[in-house]
Design a protein around this motif. Structure first.
Motif, short mmCIF file in Angstrom:
data_model
loop_
_atom_site.label_atom_id
_atom_site.label_comp_id
_atom_site.label_asym_id
_atom_site.label_seq_id
_atom_site.Cartn_x
_atom_site.Cartn_y
_atom_site.Cartn_z
N TRP A 41 0.82 -1.21 0.00
CA TRP A 41 0.00 0.00 0.00
C TRP A 41 0.86 1.26 0.00
CZ3 TRP A 41 -4.17 -1.06 -2.05
CH2 TRP A 41 -4.95 -2.16 -1.70
N MET A 42 1.99 1.24 0.67
CA MET A 42 2.87 2.42 0.69
C MET A 42 3.48 2.68 -0.68
SD MET A 42 2.72 3.88 3.63
CE MET A 42 4.17 4.91 3.75
N ARG A 43 3.56 1.65 -1.52
CA ARG A 43 4.04 1.83 -2.89
C ARG A 43 2.89 2.10 -3.86
NH1 ARG A 43 7.66 -2.64 -1.35
NH2 ARG A 43 6.01 -4.00 -2.11
N ASP A 44 1.70 2.19 -3.35
CA ASP A 44 0.53 2.45 -4.20
C ASP A 44 -0.01 3.85 -3.87
OD1 ASP A 44 -1.92 2.61 -5.46
OD2 ASP A 44 -2.51 0.57 -4.97
N LEU A 45 -0.72 3.98 -2.77
CA LEU A 45 -1.28 5.26 -2.34
C LEU A 45 -2.10 5.95 -3.44
CD1 LEU A 45 1.73 6.65 -0.26
CD2 LEU A 45 -0.36 5.60 0.62
N SER A 46 -2.67 5.17 -4.36
CA SER A 46 -3.42 5.74 -5.48
C SER A 46 -4.67 6.48 -5.03
CB SER A 46 -3.79 4.65 -6.48
OG SER A 46 -4.58 3.66 -5.86
N TRP A 47 -5.20 6.16 -3.90
CA TRP A 47 -6.41 6.82 -3.38
C TRP A 47 -6.08 8.16 -2.73
CZ3 TRP A 47 -3.86 2.69 -1.58
CH2 TRP A 47 -3.31 2.79 -0.30
N GLU A 48 -4.80 8.45 -2.50
CA GLU A 48 -4.36 9.73 -1.96
C GLU A 48 -3.95 10.63 -3.12
OE1 GLU A 48 -4.60 10.55 1.10
OE2 GLU A 48 -4.61 8.69 2.23
N ASP A 49 -4.36 11.86 -3.12
CA ASP A 49 -4.05 12.76 -4.25
C ASP A 49 -3.09 13.85 -3.79
OD1 ASP A 49 -4.16 13.84 -6.79
OD2 ASP A 49 -5.90 15.08 -6.33
N TYR A 50 -1.84 13.47 -3.60
CA TYR A 50 -0.83 14.42 -3.15
C TYR A 50 0.30 14.50 -4.17
CZ TYR A 50 -3.07 13.94 1.41
OH TYR A 50 -3.97 13.92 2.43
N ASP A 51 0.95 15.65 -4.22
CA ASP A 51 2.11 15.83 -5.09
C ASP A 51 3.39 15.34 -4.43
OD1 ASP A 51 0.56 17.00 -7.09
OD2 ASP A 51 0.77 18.99 -6.19
N GLU A 52 3.35 15.18 -3.11
CA GLU A 52 4.49 14.69 -2.36
C GLU A 52 3.99 14.06 -1.06
OE1 GLU A 52 7.15 17.74 -0.95
OE2 GLU A 52 5.51 19.00 -0.30
N TYR A 53 4.86 13.25 -0.46
CA TYR A 53 4.54 12.63 0.81
C TYR A 53 5.62 13.01 1.81
CZ TYR A 53 1.41 9.97 -2.13
OH TYR A 53 0.44 9.62 -3.02
N VAL A 54 5.21 13.52 2.96
CA VAL A 54 6.14 13.95 3.99
C VAL A 54 5.72 13.32 5.31
CG1 VAL A 54 7.12 15.91 5.23
CG2 VAL A 54 6.55 16.14 2.80
N PHE A 55 6.64 12.61 5.93
CA PHE A 55 6.40 11.96 7.21
C PHE A 55 7.39 12.56 8.21
CE2 PHE A 55 4.98 9.15 3.96
CZ PHE A 55 3.82 8.57 4.46
N ILE A 56 6.87 13.12 9.29
CA ILE A 56 7.71 13.72 10.33
C ILE A 56 7.47 12.96 11.63
CG2 ILE A 56 8.31 15.81 11.59
CD1 ILE A 56 6.94 17.37 9.24
N VAL A 57 8.51 12.30 12.12
CA VAL A 57 8.41 11.54 13.37
C VAL A 57 8.99 12.40 14.49
CG1 VAL A 57 9.05 9.45 14.62
CG2 VAL A 57 8.64 9.34 12.15
N TYR A 58 8.11 12.90 15.34
CA TYR A 58 8.52 13.66 16.52
C TYR A 58 8.81 12.66 17.65
CZ TYR A 58 6.83 17.73 14.02
OH TYR A 58 6.65 18.70 13.07
N ASN A 59 9.55 13.10 18.64
CA ASN A 59 9.91 12.24 19.78
C ASN A 59 10.59 10.97 19.28
OD1 ASN A 59 8.67 14.00 21.71
ND2 ASN A 59 6.70 13.21 21.01
#
Length: 111
Positions: A41-59
Motif C-alpha cells: 500500500w505504501m508503494r501504491d497510495l493511489s487513493w491519496e491525491d498528493y504531489d508529495e509525501y512527507v512523514f515527520i516523526v517527533y519524539n
C-alpha cells in the motif's frame, strides 16, 4: 503527516497506525503478512491525491523503543519507499508520476 513517535513502541503498532491514517484498503490488523501488505500500500497510495509525501516523526528517541529489529525494518522500508516514489513508480504504476517522499526524524531536546 505528523507522527508522535512516543506512541509507537513496536513496528506492528506503527503499521496499524499507517493502515488507519492512510486509509489502506482492506485493513486486517496484525494478521499474517501485515508488513508486506503495508509495503504494497505504501508503494501504491493511489487513493491519496498528493504531489508529495512527507512523514515527520517527533519524539524520535522514543519511537520503536521496545523493538530494535522493528526500527531496522522501519528504516529499510522507508528507504525503499523513497527510492520507489523517486525512481520506480513511473515504471510500475500506469499513469503515475515520480513524487517526493520524505522522512524527517525529530529528536526532542532534553533540558
Amino acid at each position: 503527516m505528523d507522527i508522535d513517535g512516543s506512541k509507537y513502541k513496536c513496528y506492528a503498532d506503527f503499521v496499524e497506525f499507517l493502515e488507519v491514517v492512510l486509509s489502506f484498503p482492506r485493513k486486517r490488523g496484525r494478521t499474517e503478512g501485515y508488513t508486506s501488505r503495508c509495503d504494497d500500500w505504501m508503494r501504491d497510495l493511489s487513493w491519496e491525491d498528493y504531489d508529495e509525501y512527507v512523514f515527520i516523526v517527533y519524539n524520535y528517541s522514543q519511537f520503536l523503543f521496545s523493538d530494535y529489529h522493528g526500527k531496522g525494518v522501519f528504516f529499510s522500508a522507508f528507504e525503499e519507499y523513497t527510492k520507489f516514489w523517486e525512481y520506480g513508480v513511473e515504471h510500475c504504476v500506469v499513469g503515475e508520476k515520480s513524487k517526493d517522499f520524505n522522512l524527517y526524524l525529530v529528536v526532542e531536546e532534553k533540558y
